[in-house]
Design an enzyme around this catalytic site. Structure first.
Site, short mmCIF file in Angstrom:
data_model
loop_
_atom_site.label_atom_id
_atom_site.label_comp_id
_atom_site.label_asym_id
_atom_site.label_seq_id
_atom_site.Cartn_x
_atom_site.Cartn_y
_atom_site.Cartn_z
CB CYS A 1 -23.03 -5.45 -14.87
SG CYS A 1 -23.30 -4.93 -13.35
CB CYS B 1 -21.81 5.97 -7.33
SG CYS B 1 -20.83 7.20 -6.77
CG ASP C 1 -1.87 1.34 1.40
OD1 ASP C 1 -2.40 1.79 0.21
OD2 ASP C 1 -1.83 1.90 2.55
CB CYS D 1 -20.58 -0.06 -9.22
SG CYS D 1 -19.76 -0.42 -11.16
S1 SF4 Z 1 -17.84 -3.68 -11.27
FE1 SF4 Z 1 -19.87 -2.64 -11.32
S2 SF4 Z 1 -20.35 -3.27 -13.64
FE2 SF4 Z 1 -18.69 -4.61 -13.16
S3 SF4 Z 1 -19.54 -6.34 -12.31
FE3 SF4 Z 1 -19.46 -5.13 -10.52
S4 SF4 Z 1 -21.33 -3.68 -10.26
FE4 SF4 Z 1 -21.36 -4.61 -12.34
S1 SF4 Z 2 -18.92 7.48 -3.46
FE1 SF4 Z 2 -19.04 5.21 -2.75
S2 SF4 Z 2 -20.16 4.21 -4.33
FE2 SF4 Z 2 -19.28 6.11 -5.22
S3 SF4 Z 2 -17.37 5.71 -6.03
FE3 SF4 Z 2 -16.89 6.40 -4.26
S4 SF4 Z 2 -16.74 4.28 -2.79
FE4 SF4 Z 2 -17.87 3.99 -4.71
#
Ligand code: SF4
Ligand code: SF4
Length: 361
Positions: free
Chosen positions: A190, A197, A133, A193
Site C-alpha cells: 500500500c 500527501c 508528549d 498515504c
Molecule cells: S500507513 Fe500508508 S502505506 Fe501504510 S497502510 Fe496506511 S495508507 Fe497504506
Molecule cells: S502534509 Fe498532511 S498528508 Fe502530508 S505528511 Fe503532512 S500531515 Fe501527512
C-alpha cells in the site's frame, strides 16, 4: 498473573485501549533519529535538537534507574467526517486530534493513578516517572518496541484493531518487566498515504534498522500550521489548502482508519467541537473570544495570531468571493504576519484562484 500482565490490565481498566512494555535502553531507530535531525528535517523545532535530542533516544538519560517503559495508547477518534470529504467552501479544517480538550492533563492524571497503583502493589522502591508528549522521549519508537503497533509509511503508529488515531503516554519504571515484542509491519505494498500527501512530505529512506519512510517536516502542512512561528513560506501557502490547524490526509486515507475499522472513543473530553470552523467567523474572533472558545484545547497552545494567519491562508485557498470582506479587515491587522497573509489571500481571491483537491473544499 505476572507483574507485566497485571500492569497492562490495570492500564486498560484506567481507560487506555493499548498497553505494552518495552525495555529501557536505546531505541532501534535512535541512529536514524539523529540523522533526521542532522539533515534538518525537523525544520524550526529546535526543542528536538541538542541535549534534549540526545536524551530522547534512551530513557535512562532521563531516569538512570529505568529498566522498563510502560507504553499506553488512548483513542481520540470520534464518528465524524474525514478531511478528504469535501466540506462547504467557506469552512476550514481542524485536525481530528484537536477537536476535543487537550489530552495532556487527562492522560497524565490517568498515568499518575497507574503509577500510584504500581507503587502500592510493588512497594515504594518501585520508581515511576510519567511522560506525555512534552518529555524528551522517542514515544513512537518505544511504543513500537512495546508492541503497540507498527510505524506506517505515513510515520504514524498503527494498531491493526484500532487504527492510528490514538495518543501516546509512558511510565518509566525501575521495575524489570517482561517486554512485549514488536508487531509486524502491515503496510505491505500500500502507498495510499504517500500518493495522497499533497506536498510529498513522506519520503522513502534507506536506513538499516530504521523506518521505511520519514517525514520531512519542512514540507508538512501540520508543521506549517502548528509548529512554524512567523510566516508560512509563500511558495507553500497554496499547498495548505483549507487546513487551519494540522492535517489528517495521510491518516484519513489509510485503510486501517476506515470508519468500519477505526476505534471510536466515548471519552467526554475528546468529543468533537468545531471540526470545520466557519472561516469568516473564525477571522472575527478577538483574542479573548479565541481563548474562551479554544480554552484547554491544542489550538489554544498555538496561539491567536498563528490561528488568524492560518485562517487567512485557508480563506485565500477557498475560492469563495464572499470571504474578501473579512480578509480586507484582516489586511488592516496590527500583526504584520496576519496582515501579510491576508494581503496574499486577497490577491488569490481576486485572481479567482482555488486550490484543487478535496482539502480545497
Ligand atoms: S500507513 Fe500508508 S502505506 Fe501504510 S497502510 Fe496506511 S495508507 Fe497504506
Ligand atoms: S502534509 Fe498532511 S498528508 Fe502530508 S505528511 Fe503532512 S500531515 Fe501527512
Amino acid at each position: 498473573m505476572e507483574a507485566a500482565e497485571q500492569i497492562k490490565q490495570k492500564a486498560r481498566e484506567l481507560g487506555f485501549e493499548l498497553a505494552g512494555i518495552a525495555p529501557a535502553g536505546p531505541t532501534l531507530d535512535s541512529l536514524f533519529y539523529q540523522r533526521w535531525l542532522e539533515d534538518g528535517w525537523h525544520g524550526e523545532m529546535s526543542y528536538l535538537e541538542g541535549r534534549r535530542g540526545e536524551i530522547r533516544s534512551d530513557v535512562r538519560s532521563l531516569m538512570p534507574s529505568a529498566r522498563s517503559v510502560i507504553c499506553v495508547g488512548m483513542v481520540y477518534n470520534t464518528r465524524e467526517p474525514y478531511s478528504t470529504q469535501a466540506g462547504p467552501a467557506e469552512t476550514g479544517w481542524i485536525s481530528r486530534y484537536a477537536w476535543g480538550k487537550d489530552y495532556h492533563s487527562l492522560m497524565k492524571r490517568r498515568l499518575r493513578r497507574l503509577a500510584d497503583w504500581i507503587r502500592e502493589t510493588h512497594g515504594p522502591e518501585a520508581r515511576c516517572k510519567v511522560c506525555v508528549d512534552t518529555s524528551p522521549v522517542l514515544e513512537r519508537s518505544y511504543a513500537r518496541a512495546a508492541g503497540l503497533g507498527w510505524i506506517g509509511k505515513n510515520c504514524c503508529l498503527i494498531d491493526e484493531r484500532i487504527g492510528s488515531w490514538f495518543f501516546l503516554g509512558e511510565i518509566l519504571t525501575s521495575l524489570e518487566l517482561d517486554p512485549d515484542g514488536e508487531v509486524p509491519d502491515r503496510c505491505g505494498t500500500c502507498r495510499r498515504c504517500i500518493d495522497a500527501c499533497p506536498t510529498d512530505a513522506l519520503v522513502q529512506v534507506e536506513e538499516p534498522g530504521g523506518p521505511s519512510h520519514a517525514l520531512d517536516s519542512r514540507l508538512c502542512i501540520a508543521y506549517w500550521t502548528i509548529e512554524l512561528k512567523g510566516s508560512i513560506p509563500t511558495e507553500h501557502r497554496e499547498d495548505v489548502g483549507k487546513h487551519v490547524f494540522g492535517c489528517d490526509i495521510c491518516q484519513d486515507v489509510c485503510p486501517w482508519n476506515t470508519p468500519r475499522r477505526a476505534a471510536v472513543t466515548q471519552e467526554e473530553a475528546f468529543q468533537p467541537r468545531n471540526a470545520r470552523p466557519e472561516l469568516a467567523e473564525a477571522a472575527a474572533l478577538t483574542a479573548d473570544q479565541f481563548k474562551e472558545r479554544y480554552d484547554n484545547t491544542p489550538l489554544e497552545r498555538g496561539g491567536h495570531a498563528a490561528f488568524l494567519r492560518n485562517v487567512a491562508t485557508a480563506m485565500g485557498n477557498s475560492g469563495e468571493p464572499s470571504l474578501r470582506i473579512p480578509l480586507e479587515r484582516m489586511a488592516a491587522s496590527k500583526n504584520p504576519v496576519v496582515r501579510e497573509h491576508a494581503i496574499w489571500a486577497l490577491g488569490r481571491l481576486r485572481a479567482g484562484a482555488k486550490r484543487p483537491g478535496p482539502d480545497g473544499g
